[in-house]
Structures are given as C-alpha cells and as structure tokens.
Design an enzyme around this catalytic site. Structure first.
Site, PDB file in Angstrom:
ATOM      1  N   ASP A 156       0.599  -1.347   0.124  1.00  0.00           N
ATOM      2  CA  ASP A 156       0.069   0.062   0.045  1.00  0.00           C
ATOM      3  C   ASP A 156       0.564   0.996   0.289  1.00  0.00           C
ATOM      4  O   ASP A 156       0.092   2.230   0.705  1.00  0.00           O
ATOM      5  CB  ASP A 156      -1.383   0.184   1.263  1.00  0.00           C
ATOM      6  CG  ASP A 156       0.151  -0.902   2.369  1.00  0.00           C
ATOM      7  OD1 ASP A 156       1.056   0.148   2.698  1.00  0.00           O
ATOM      8  OD2 ASP A 156      -0.667  -0.661   3.596  1.00  0.00           O
ATOM      9  N   GLU A 170      -0.508  -9.525  -1.398  1.00  0.00           N
ATOM     10  CA  GLU A 170      -1.025  -8.806   0.844  1.00  0.00           C
ATOM     11  C   GLU A 170      -1.848  -7.071  -0.151  1.00  0.00           C
ATOM     12  O   GLU A 170      -2.731  -6.358   0.164  1.00  0.00           O
ATOM     13  CB  GLU A 170       0.256  -7.696   1.629  1.00  0.00           C
ATOM     14  CG  GLU A 170      -0.480  -7.262   2.759  1.00  0.00           C
ATOM     15  CD  GLU A 170       0.697  -6.746   3.169  1.00  0.00           C
ATOM     16  OE1 GLU A 170       1.027  -6.000   2.816  1.00  0.00           O
ATOM     17  OE2 GLU A 170       0.990  -6.996   4.554  1.00  0.00           O
ATOM     18  N   GLU A 184      -1.633   5.581   3.033  1.00  0.00           N
ATOM     19  CA  GLU A 184      -1.576   3.517   2.659  1.00  0.00           C
ATOM     20  C   GLU A 184      -3.260   3.098   2.407  1.00  0.00           C
ATOM     21  O   GLU A 184      -3.530   2.221   1.738  1.00  0.00           O
ATOM     22  CB  GLU A 184      -1.081   2.885   3.857  1.00  0.00           C
ATOM     23  CG  GLU A 184      -0.161   2.885   3.674  1.00  0.00           C
ATOM     24  CD  GLU A 184       0.599   3.908   4.779  1.00  0.00           C
ATOM     25  OE1 GLU A 184      -0.318   5.169   5.226  1.00  0.00           O
ATOM     26  OE2 GLU A 184       1.584   4.199   5.233  1.00  0.00           O
ATOM     27  N   HIS A 188       6.389   4.847  12.869  1.00  0.00           N
ATOM     28  CA  HIS A 188       6.597   5.551  11.745  1.00  0.00           C
ATOM     29  C   HIS A 188       5.807   6.642  10.721  1.00  0.00           C
ATOM     30  O   HIS A 188       5.453   7.019  10.253  1.00  0.00           O
ATOM     31  CB  HIS A 188       7.690   4.858  10.978  1.00  0.00           C
ATOM     32  CG  HIS A 188       6.579   3.680  10.193  1.00  0.00           C
ATOM     33  ND1 HIS A 188       6.595   4.500   9.062  1.00  0.00           N
ATOM     34  CD2 HIS A 188       6.474   2.742  10.816  1.00  0.00           C
ATOM     35  CE1 HIS A 188       5.383   3.385   8.697  1.00  0.00           C
ATOM     36  NE2 HIS A 188       6.114   2.113   9.610  1.00  0.00           N
ATOM     37  N   ARG A 236       2.270   8.397   9.401  1.00  0.00           N
ATOM     38  CA  ARG A 236       2.899   9.336   8.931  1.00  0.00           C
ATOM     39  C   ARG A 236       1.628  10.287  10.050  1.00  0.00           C
ATOM     40  O   ARG A 236       1.487  11.610  10.321  1.00  0.00           O
ATOM     41  CB  ARG A 236       2.308   9.844   7.433  1.00  0.00           C
ATOM     42  CG  ARG A 236       2.130  10.745   6.906  1.00  0.00           C
ATOM     43  CD  ARG A 236       1.987  10.478   5.182  1.00  0.00           C
ATOM     44  NE  ARG A 236       3.324  10.293   4.837  1.00  0.00           N
ATOM     45  CZ  ARG A 236       3.899  11.371   3.983  1.00  0.00           C
ATOM     46  NH1 ARG A 236       3.747  12.531   4.066  1.00  0.00           N
ATOM     47  NH2 ARG A 236       4.818  11.081   3.493  1.00  0.00           N
ATOM     48  N   HIS A 291      13.633   5.238  12.603  1.00  0.00           N
ATOM     49  CA  HIS A 291      12.829   4.903  11.296  1.00  0.00           C
ATOM     50  C   HIS A 291      13.812   6.584  10.624  1.00  0.00           C
ATOM     51  O   HIS A 291      14.216   7.403  11.917  1.00  0.00           O
ATOM     52  CB  HIS A 291      11.806   5.774  11.277  1.00  0.00           C
ATOM     53  CG  HIS A 291      11.626   5.723  10.427  1.00  0.00           C
ATOM     54  ND1 HIS A 291      11.504   5.892   9.270  1.00  0.00           N
ATOM     55  CD2 HIS A 291      10.535   4.166   9.402  1.00  0.00           C
ATOM     56  CE1 HIS A 291      10.688   5.413   7.497  1.00  0.00           C
ATOM     57  NE2 HIS A 291      10.257   4.117   8.492  1.00  0.00           N
TER      58      HIS A 291
HETATM   59  N1  UDP Z   1      12.685  -3.427  10.486  1.00  0.00           N
HETATM   60  C1  UDP Z   1      13.602  -4.058  10.193  1.00  0.00           C
HETATM   61  N2  UDP Z   1      14.335  -3.450  11.146  1.00  0.00           N
HETATM   62  C2  UDP Z   1      13.933  -2.304  12.302  1.00  0.00           C
HETATM   63  C3  UDP Z   1      12.503  -2.183  12.006  1.00  0.00           C
HETATM   64  C4  UDP Z   1      11.543  -2.939  10.898  1.00  0.00           C
HETATM   65  O1  UDP Z   1      13.941  -4.369   9.361  1.00  0.00           O
HETATM   66  O2  UDP Z   1      14.536  -1.571  12.629  1.00  0.00           O
HETATM   67  C5  UDP Z   1      10.954  -4.582   9.558  1.00  0.00           C
HETATM   68  C6  UDP Z   1      10.031  -5.021  10.332  1.00  0.00           C
HETATM   69  O3  UDP Z   1      10.997  -6.711  10.963  1.00  0.00           O
HETATM   70  C7  UDP Z   1       9.011  -5.663   9.297  1.00  0.00           C
HETATM   71  C8  UDP Z   1       9.096  -4.323   8.570  1.00  0.00           C
HETATM   72  O4  UDP Z   1      10.557  -4.079   8.916  1.00  0.00           O
HETATM   73  O5  UDP Z   1       8.969  -6.529   8.820  1.00  0.00           O
HETATM   74  C9  UDP Z   1       8.450  -3.158   9.083  1.00  0.00           C
HETATM   75  O6  UDP Z   1       8.177  -1.663   8.090  1.00  0.00           O
HETATM   76  P1  UDP Z   1       7.517  -0.504   8.579  1.00  0.00           P
HETATM   77  O7  UDP Z   1       7.103  -0.484  10.507  1.00  0.00           O
HETATM   78  O8  UDP Z   1       8.137   0.435   8.228  1.00  0.00           O
HETATM   79  O9  UDP Z   1       6.556  -0.349   7.851  1.00  0.00           O
HETATM   80  P2  UDP Z   1       4.511  -0.938   7.735  1.00  0.00           P
HETATM   81  O10 UDP Z   1       5.278  -2.723   8.122  1.00  0.00           O
HETATM   82  O11 UDP Z   1       4.431  -0.111   8.767  1.00  0.00           O
HETATM   83  O12 UDP Z   1       4.635  -0.940   6.628  1.00  0.00           O
END
Ligand code: UDP
Length: 380
Positions: free
Chosen positions: A92, A114, A128, A205, A207, A238
């Site tokens: 997304d 997904e 998203e 993180h 927004r 982040h």
């Molecule tokens: N993740 C990572 N390192 C970090 C923090 C998160 O590899 O320091 C991984 C986590 O395991 C997950 C993904 O990043 O698979 C999630 O990313 P994020 O939270 O940025 O995005 P969202 O899932 O909310 O779209």
C-alpha cells in the site's frame, strides 16, 4: 516484473522474488524505485537480490505526489523496454500504487501481493488505505493474505476467481531469517542480548502519528524507562527526520534506553525474538511478532490487521501518552496479563505464501489448475 521501493515492501516481496527466480515457467525482472533508499538497499543485500533497474526517485522531503509522479514517469520506459507479462506490486505504498497504475496504463496485468487489507477509514492509515484501495481497482490478480482480506475484496465486488488466499509473505521472510541468529552490528545490543534483561522493543513511523502524537510516544517511553529501571527499551529509529525530531529528544540521558539506526532485517528479527513486549505502529511488526509469541501493543486507533487482535496477541491502544504508560506497565507487572497475550499464533502465514503467490501468477498467465486458498487462518 516485481516493482518495489520501501523497506516493508522489500521484506515482503523478497520471498516472492526468490520463488520467481526458482520458477521454471517465469523469468524474474526486479525494479526498485528507491522510495526508501538505505533501508531498501539493506534488505536487498540480506536476501541477495540485485535489482535489474533502479529508478532512484528518492529525494529528502519529496511530497506524496512527487513520489507518485516520479514512479509513473520513470517506470513507463522500463515497462516499454522490458514488456513484462505481468507486474507484481506489494501492499500500500505510493510506489506500489503508482507502479500498478503505470502497468495498467500499458495493459499489463497487475498481481497485487497483500491485497484486501482494509481499515475502513480512508484517512487512516494515510495514505496507505487509499493506496491499497486504488491498487485493488486496477489489479488483475489479488493475492490476499487471509480469508478476512478476501472477504473485504468480495465485498467490493472483486470476482472470487481473481483472488487467492496465500497467507502473508512476511511470515516467509521471517522464517527465512529469524533462526540465523544474526550478530548485532552494535556491540551494545550484543551485550544486552547476553545480559538477559527484559526488553521493550519499540518502532514508530506512521505518518498520521507525526507531530504531537509522536512527541507523546517519546514522553511515554521516558516515563516507562524511569519507572522500570530493570527493563531495557530498544528503539531502532526510522530514518525519517520528522520521526527522530519528535521522539529522540525526550530519551536523552536515560541509561536503559538504546536508540539505534534501523536494524538490518536479520538483526531486527533476532531482537524481536529476544524482546518481552513490542510497542509499535508498524503493520509488518504486528504480523511478525504473534508468530514469535510476543505481545504487541499497537499505537493506532484502528487496524487493517484484525486477525491477531481477535486471537488476543495484539491490542490496539492508540497514541495517548498515559494509555501507553498504563498498558505497557500492566504487561511488565502483571504475569497473568502477560501470559494471556504471549501465545504464539500464526493467523498470517505458514511460510509458503510466496510459493502460492507464484503458482497463482503462473495460473493467471498460463492457465492450468487453479491453486487452492490457504486455509491456515480459518477458525479452528
Ligand atoms: N524492520 C526492520 N528493521 C527495523 C525495524 C523494522 O527490518 O529496525 C522490519 C520489520 O521486521 C517489518 C518491517 O520492517 O518486517 C516493517 O516496516 P515498517 O514498520 O517501516 O513498515 P510497515 O510494516 O508499517 O508498512
């Protein structure tokens, strides 16, 4: 052709790219947009993926429209040159929606990994929820992680034979990685792992939490670190400066708080496995942590991932400072409350979601027997 641009997309498409590479029927071409730069490259390295094309769109402070416009403009000539049979996008992000639209404009079928997650509120998560709905409008194949996401798509009149329930490929990525016991590049984290301390792992993180809400998260963490000196707070921060400026100033000078750079995926999954409680606003972390039996408190008002909430391992707590302090404190103090949430459940996948996704793409392009829906998340 797989197109992706951010860390979470890279993690979730990596198993699909590996399965495409292993396919005898299909060739794999990878395109990164670079929407996230370093965090994306880090994931490609771990999964040993060398992109065939890099659109290199990253620019500090670019607006959502600038990101989308650059993806549309720079992907189009790559589509013209490569003429892929299908384009795979994930999730997304602005990258995935713009890439889906670019493929659609050229009459190339889009496979959406997904597909079908819905919070029900177009403004949250922003952008998203809108991105994923727009991609559903142009996709030819919807790879839904769960029966709930399939039902969401059916509710929007997507034909049933255009949807396959696959499980979530993030569980494939997690299982490919977590057992490797990746060493931490930061020696402080290796010492912490050796110490056996209880760990509160935090990521933030989103927004819609930028600004006041995120400052409240920082204050809540500082209060928790002071109230529980024997617990160690780990915050991989982040890269976005908006996030760092809101949270980090409140955490200075606290010995039991470790703020790190974003952890490489292998290091992050190891930290997840070591932690006692997870506090996050991330989508992917909400899916990974229940597989490892970790209670997850989600700093959001709603979620498009209700399965683990229903299973009792994820709780939505919003972003109110006092509520965060109260909910984390309860889990750290009350063994019964902790154990009620700390059960391993796998509503999101069994590690074979990428293989199912590739079978469905092959079926879309070449016909043959239709793969069957993953049943693993059906109520038992
Ligand atoms: N993740 C990572 N390192 C970090 C923090 C998160 O590899 O320091 C991984 C986590 O395991 C997950 C993904 O990043 O698979 C999630 O990313 P994020 O939270 O940025 O995005 P969202 O899932 O909310 O779209």
């Amino acid at each position: 052709m797989t197109v992706y641009g951010t860390r979470p997309e890279a993690i979730k498409v990596a198993p699909v790219i590996k399965a495409l590479e292993a396919s005898e029927e299909l060739d794999s071409v990878t395109v990164v947009t670079g929407q996230h730069r370093e965090m994306l490259d880090q994931v490609n390295e771990i999964f040993e993926i060398t992109p065939d094309h890099d659109l290199d769109i990253f620019e500090h402070g670019a607006s959502l429209s600038q990101i989308a416009a650059r993806v549309l403009e720079r992907l189009d000539p790559v589509l013209a040159a490569e003429q892929p049979a299908a384009v795979v996008v994930q999730g997304d992000t602005s990258t995935s929606t713009a890439a889906a639209l670019a493929a659609f404009h050229r009459g190339i079928p889009v496979a959406h990994v997904e597909a079908g997650l819905r919070s029900g509120n177009i403004l949250s998560p922003f952008p998203e929820e809108a991105n994923r709905r727009i991609t559903s409008q142009v996709a030819a194949l919807h790879l839904a992680p769960t029966a709930t996401s399939k039902a969401n798509l059916r509710h929007e009149s997507v034909p049933g034979d255009a949807i396959l329930v696959t499980g979530n490929t993030v569980i494939d990525a997690l299982l490919m990685t977590v057992d490797k016991k990746t060493p931490f590049s930061d020696p402080a984290l290796e010492d912490l792992a050796d110490s056996g301390s209880r760990i509160l792992l935090v990521t933030t993180h989103r927004r819609e939490n930028w600004g006041g809400a995120m400052e409240g998260v920082g204050r809540a963490l500082a209060r928790l670190a002071t109230a529980f000196p024997e617990v160690h707070v780990v915050l991989p921060a982040h890269r976005n400066p908006v996030v760092r400026d809101a949270v980090l100033p409140q955490l200075e000078g606290l010995d039991n708080v470790t703020v790190t750079e974003p952890l490489a995926y292998g290091e992050f999954t190891r930290m997840l496995a070591l932690s006692s409680v997870v506090l996050t606003d991330s989508g992917g972390v909400q899916e990974e942590a229940p597989s490892l039996g970790k209670p997850v408190l989600v700093m959001r008002e709603n979620t498009e991932r209700p399965e683990a909430v229903e299973a009792g391992t994820v709780k939505l707590i919003g972003t109110d400072e006092q509520r965060i302090v109260d909910e984390v404190s309860t889990l750290l103090r009350d063994q019964d409350a902790y154990e009620a949430m700390a059960r391993a459940t796998n509503p999101y996948g069994d590690g074979s979601s990428a293989a199912r996704s590739v079978e469905a793409i092959q079926h879309l392009l070449h016909g043959g027997p239709r793969p069957t829906d993953w049943q693993g998340d059906a109520p038992r």
